[in-house]
Design a protein around this motif. Structure first.
Motif: not given
Lengths: 355, 355
Positions: A117-119, A156, B1-2
């Protein structure tokens, strides 16, 4: 493993404010996980919470114990379990509020939860602001080896608020500063000259210094995200520094990471003077400045063989030789150098002779 | 997350031979880890070992217990520990010799060991050959949720040797074949017509069929590595299929994954006929072929509400609606469709009426 870590993320060095919130809100996350330890819950969360709450997005606060010894799979499991319990889904974002441990472990937990997941990294120590928060290295300590389980993945965003440094003990601040010195020494001679004028850390205006340091690291990492070559420049001071740090962990005179790196920068500059083209004058300047900032702590000669063993175990070595990053001059690093045990021992004795 | 998962890796569908070995040897790995379970150690390792041994590269064989119930963090820890014990370093390569469990878990263990070492997938079941080995999804089951901890990362190579299928029980082969049908139905009407002529799996020449199926999956995954849109096409048959599979896990009439997907393809084709433009004729053709290959197993009506609940929990849903991939016609999938509980129940009753 074939993957490319994109370096294209949002780095801000500024006081946390409405702009940060707007960025978060515009991404329409279903919820925010905030990872803190006891320290950052007390000192840093009160700065972030009033900004986030009014948005009305669900927030799950996950507390982990402070300290490197808790950077383990077991703590990581606690994070995952809290995330499951809170119903965290793929469209959530994880905000890691803390130093290197929280950033590395919280980032790893996020990068592996439901396959990522995004962080967002919110580093709260100088060390994590100028070093750990940039570069995509995430992980936990495992099997008594630092960062031995982990991934490369970028956040991110990285939000660096220098105000967090005000809550930091002076010794921690000084420790983080070693990476600022290192970045200048490996890549920017002009900045190194600037830094030499700084003798009192408590009055430094950190914003510009952090920006400069982060940019150096970022440029290096962008050139070489997976540490095939150039990125090894960042290891200057760390081959001997890590070994000294690890060796002293067991005793009564533990050094903080940056304090050990200062020893490493002195000893590895000594080797650079002997093996590379680093001048005697530059060696003296580096040695003098590091001693001025960090003082001198004699190293136990009886421990030198054990320190050498620790250097041999470094995961960055290839084959049996001990890998070093050395200096040709300030601002010019040389990666993939090696040094014999004899000269390493000599450099340690050189350090001791300075006391 | 990239991060961007590169799709640029070596996929070979061919009998294992000197070419594979040369590829490995040319990469000069310091050693090879081979992950097997009891089954693949017995049936598949004897095919790989004689090829590898003469190269003289150190080999560490890591054995894990067979079966999805062992696809856990604890088994993954055993793999990591074996790797540490064997002195595996960053320049090693991990060869995952087995079905989906070995591929997913061995891949995850490799992708996280020292922040990622190279790995090669050697899928040994039809299901893993046409599905799991392509697409970069790695992970373990955690907190009773399938694949809930994991990463996206691609192997250096995927080596598909159809000869491994000879050691597979016929029911396993048939189960894997469901993904072959699915790939045709979502993306290639002509292939679907071809498949309808296949009634006896034991005489199929698999090499061409696997290649065709893998190519469809690969094209979809390359367009959308992180499942933002198009990749959801691969979920056709899986929303209901997964729920049926999970529900029946607890009872005496467990279905293999592909058998459940066959039920899912029939029921979701029913919904496609009602909500999309799938013709009655195509619905009959799909239903007829799936029944011909997989037979019919009545589903307990009492379990329908629980199955609906399972569908609601699917991590692919956004918000409260149940996400489906439907068909407009064979070869043409529609992602991000939804369906009401009423029509889902109707589709399950339709399936039961076919018995």
């Amino acid at each position: 493993m074939t993957l490319t870590v994109s370096q294209d993320y949002d780095i801000r060095i500024a006081a946390l404010d409405e702009n940060h919130l707007q960025w978060l809100v515009s991404r329409r996350y279903a919820g925010w996980v905030v990872i803190v330890d006891e320290e950052t819950e007390k000192h840093c969360w009160p700065r972030l919470e009033p900004l986030l709450r009014p948005a009305g997005t669900p927030i799950t606060l996950v507390r982990v114990p402070a300290g490197e010894r808790h950077k383990t799979l077991s703590t990581c499991e606690n994070i995952w379990q809290e995330m499951f319990r809170a119903g965290v889904g793929r469209r959530w974002c994880c905000l890691n509020l803390g130093g290197g441990v929280i950033g590395d472990m919280g980032g790893f937990a996020a990068a592996t939860f439901k396959r990522g997941i995004d962080f967002v990294q919110l580093p709260t120590t100088l060390l994590s602001q100028v070093d750990a928060s940039v570069g995509g290295k995430l992980g936990i300590d495992y099997h008594e080896v630092k960062n031995s389980i982990g991934v490369f993945a970028n956040p991110q965003a990285v939000w660096i608020d220098p105000a967090f440094l005000e809550t930091l003990p002076p010794r921690e601040l000084r420790s983080g500063y070693a990476e600022v010195i290192k970045h200048a020494l490996i890549a920017d001679a002009g900045q190194w000259e600037e830094l030499r004028g700084i003798t009192e850390l408590s009055t430094v205006s950190w914003e510009a210094l952090i920006a400069h340091s982060v940019n150096i690291k970022r440029e290096i990492v962008e050139e070489d995200p997976h540490e095939r070559g150039l990125r090894k420049a960042l290891n200057f001071g760390h081959t001997i520094g890590h070994a000294v740090e690890s060796y002293l962990l067991a005793g009564d005179h533990r050094l903080l990471h940056g304090e050990a790196v200062a020893v490493g920068m002195i000893t590895e500059s000594f080797i650079s003077h002997r093996q590379q083209s680093l001048s005697g004058e530059d060696l003296e300047a580096i040695t003098g400045y590091c001693l001025e900032v960090y003082g001198h702590q004699p190293l136990p000669e009886a421990g030198f063989p054990a320190m050498l063993d620790l250097m041999r175990q470094d995961k960055k070595n290839e084959g049996t030789e001990i890998n070093f990053t050395l200096l040709d001059r300030p601002g010019q690093a040389v990666v993939n150098a090696t040094a014999t045990p004899e000269i390493i021992l000599e450099s340690l004795r050189y350090y001791n002779s300075l006391g």
